[in-house]
Scaffold this motif. Sequence first.
Motif, PDB file in Angstrom:
ATOM      1  N   ASP A 141       4.025 -18.719   2.436  1.00  0.00           N
ATOM      2  CA  ASP A 141       4.761 -19.284   3.582  1.00  0.00           C
ATOM      3  C   ASP A 141       6.111 -18.594   3.751  1.00  0.00           C
ATOM      4  O   ASP A 141       6.523 -18.273   4.869  1.00  0.00           O
ATOM      5  N   LEU A 144       5.578 -15.113   5.160  1.00  0.00           N
ATOM      6  CA  LEU A 144       5.290 -15.163   6.593  1.00  0.00           C
ATOM      7  C   LEU A 144       6.554 -15.461   7.393  1.00  0.00           C
ATOM      8  O   LEU A 144       6.789 -14.881   8.454  1.00  0.00           O
ATOM      9  N   LYS A 145       7.383 -16.380   6.846  1.00  0.00           N
ATOM     10  CA  LYS A 145       8.634 -16.710   7.524  1.00  0.00           C
ATOM     11  C   LYS A 145       9.555 -15.506   7.565  1.00  0.00           C
ATOM     12  O   LYS A 145      10.209 -15.228   8.583  1.00  0.00           O
ATOM     13  N   LYS A 147       8.665 -12.345   7.485  1.00  0.00           N
ATOM     14  CA  LYS A 147       8.123 -11.391   8.458  1.00  0.00           C
ATOM     15  C   LYS A 147       8.462 -11.814   9.880  1.00  0.00           C
ATOM     16  O   LYS A 147       8.801 -10.981  10.726  1.00  0.00           O
ATOM     17  N   GLU A 148       8.366 -13.137  10.134  1.00  0.00           N
ATOM     18  CA  GLU A 148       8.689 -13.634  11.477  1.00  0.00           C
ATOM     19  C   GLU A 148      10.155 -13.386  11.799  1.00  0.00           C
ATOM     20  O   GLU A 148      10.496 -12.929  12.894  1.00  0.00           O
ATOM     21  N   VAL A 149      11.048 -13.681  10.818  1.00  0.00           N
ATOM     22  CA  VAL A 149      12.478 -13.470  11.047  1.00  0.00           C
ATOM     23  C   VAL A 149      12.771 -11.996  11.286  1.00  0.00           C
ATOM     24  O   VAL A 149      13.552 -11.637  12.182  1.00  0.00           O
ATOM     25  N   THR A 151      10.746  -9.777  12.498  1.00  0.00           N
ATOM     26  CA  THR A 151      10.249  -9.426  13.832  1.00  0.00           C
ATOM     27  C   THR A 151      11.206  -9.911  14.910  1.00  0.00           C
ATOM     28  O   THR A 151      11.510  -9.192  15.873  1.00  0.00           O
ATOM     29  N   LEU A 152      11.698 -11.139  14.744  1.00  0.00           N
ATOM     30  CA  LEU A 152      12.639 -11.690  15.712  1.00  0.00           C
ATOM     31  C   LEU A 152      13.921 -10.868  15.759  1.00  0.00           C
ATOM     32  O   LEU A 152      14.461 -10.590  16.834  1.00  0.00           O
ATOM     33  N   ARG A 330      15.767 -15.660  18.526  1.00  0.00           N
ATOM     34  CA  ARG A 330      14.534 -15.906  19.260  1.00  0.00           C
ATOM     35  C   ARG A 330      14.897 -16.162  20.721  1.00  0.00           C
ATOM     36  O   ARG A 330      15.231 -17.275  21.122  1.00  0.00           O
TER      37      ARG A 330
END
Length: 377
Positions: A141, A144-145, A147-149, A151-152, A330
Motif C-alpha cells: 500500500d 502504491l501510495k 508511486k501515486e505521489v 506521478t502526481l 493533484r
Amino acid sequence: MLVPQGDILIVDDNAANLDLLGAVLREREYRVRAVPSGAMALEAARRHPPELVMLDVNMPGMDGYETCEAFKKEPVLARIPIIFISALDDPLDKVKAFRVGGRDYVTKPFSAEEVLVRVEHQVNLGRLQRELEIQNQNLLDANLKLKEVNTLKTNFTTMLVHDLRSPLTVLGLVLEKLRGGGVVRDDTLGKAEDSCTRIKNLLDEMLEIYRSDTGQIPMEFSEIHPAPWLAALLGQYHLRAASAGVEFQVAIPESLPVLRGDQLKLDRALVNLVDNAFKFTSRGGAVRVEAGIEFGSGVEAGLRFLRLSVIDTGRGIPAGDLPFIFDPFRQTERSDASQGVGLGLAIVQRLVAAHRGQIRAQSQVGFGSNFSILLPC
C-alpha cells in the motif's frame, strides 16, 4: 490486557478423546471448541475461523483426510494449520496426512507436553505469518501510495513548467523587441508586468507550500477583533461586485469573540476564498461572506470556534474532485490554466492548520460552493 494463548478447534468422534485433549489445552489457557465430525468442524470454522485445528483421522462419514482436503478448498479456511492426531502410526498414514495439507502429526496415545509444544509452535507460526502478511500488505500500500505521489508530482511539475513558460515567453518577446531598438507600446509593457507578477506569484506559492510542508511558516500572533477586521478586509469587494454584476452580501455580527492569530496570514486565506468565489460566479449570481460562532461536538465538545463562511452561487465543484481540492499536487481541472497551477486552496488549508483550525468544503455542480474556516476562539 493478556493475549489469549490461541483459539483451537478439536475434531474427534470419541467424546473421551475430546474431553482429554480439551482438558490438556484448557489447562494452558487455550480457547477450545470441540466437535465430533468433519462436517461440524467445517461449519464451526466457517462461523469463526480458529487459529489451529486438531483433527482425528478415523471418523465415520467424512474422515480426517477428507476433512482436511475440504478445509484446503475454501479460501478462508485454507491457511488454518491442521495437526492430525491419530492412533495410526504407519508412515504411509503420516505421508498421506502431509499430502492433503496437514502441518503436523501426533500419534495416540500422546504425551501432553509433546502436544502442547507442537500446538504452541503452530499457533505462533500462524500468528507470525499473519503479521508478515499484514506488513507486506502495508508495504504494498505504501509503495502504491508513493508511486501515486510521484506521478502526481511529475504531472504537477509539468503543469508548473507550462504555466511558467507562457509569461516567460511574453517577457522574452518584449526584451527582444527592446534589444532591437523597437518601440514597446504601453499595453505590451502591461502584459510584461503582468507576466512578472504571475511568475512571482507562482514562485511565492511554491515557497509557501514548501514552508508549510516543513513546518516553517513564520507566524506572528496577536489579538484580532473579528468585526472591524472583516469589515475592513471585505470592503474592497463591493466595487468589484458591482463591476462584475454579482451581488455581494456580508453578514458579520458585532459581538464576535476576540481570537488570536496572524492577521496577514488570515487575510490571505480569506481573500483567496473570496477571490475564488468571484472568479467562478457568473454575472447575476451572488457571493456571501458570513461569520458566526460554532460549538464543538464529540471529541471537540466544550470548544468554541469562529466560523468564517464564503458561499457562492457559482458553477460548483464535481463530487469526484472535492476530496482533492486541498492537495497541492493533484490538479483536478485545467480549464483555468491561465490562472496558474492553483496552489491557493492548498495554501489556505495550511494557513488555517497553522492556527489549529480546520477548513470544510461543500459544493454541488450548478448550485455553488460553501467554504468554511473554523478558528478556535
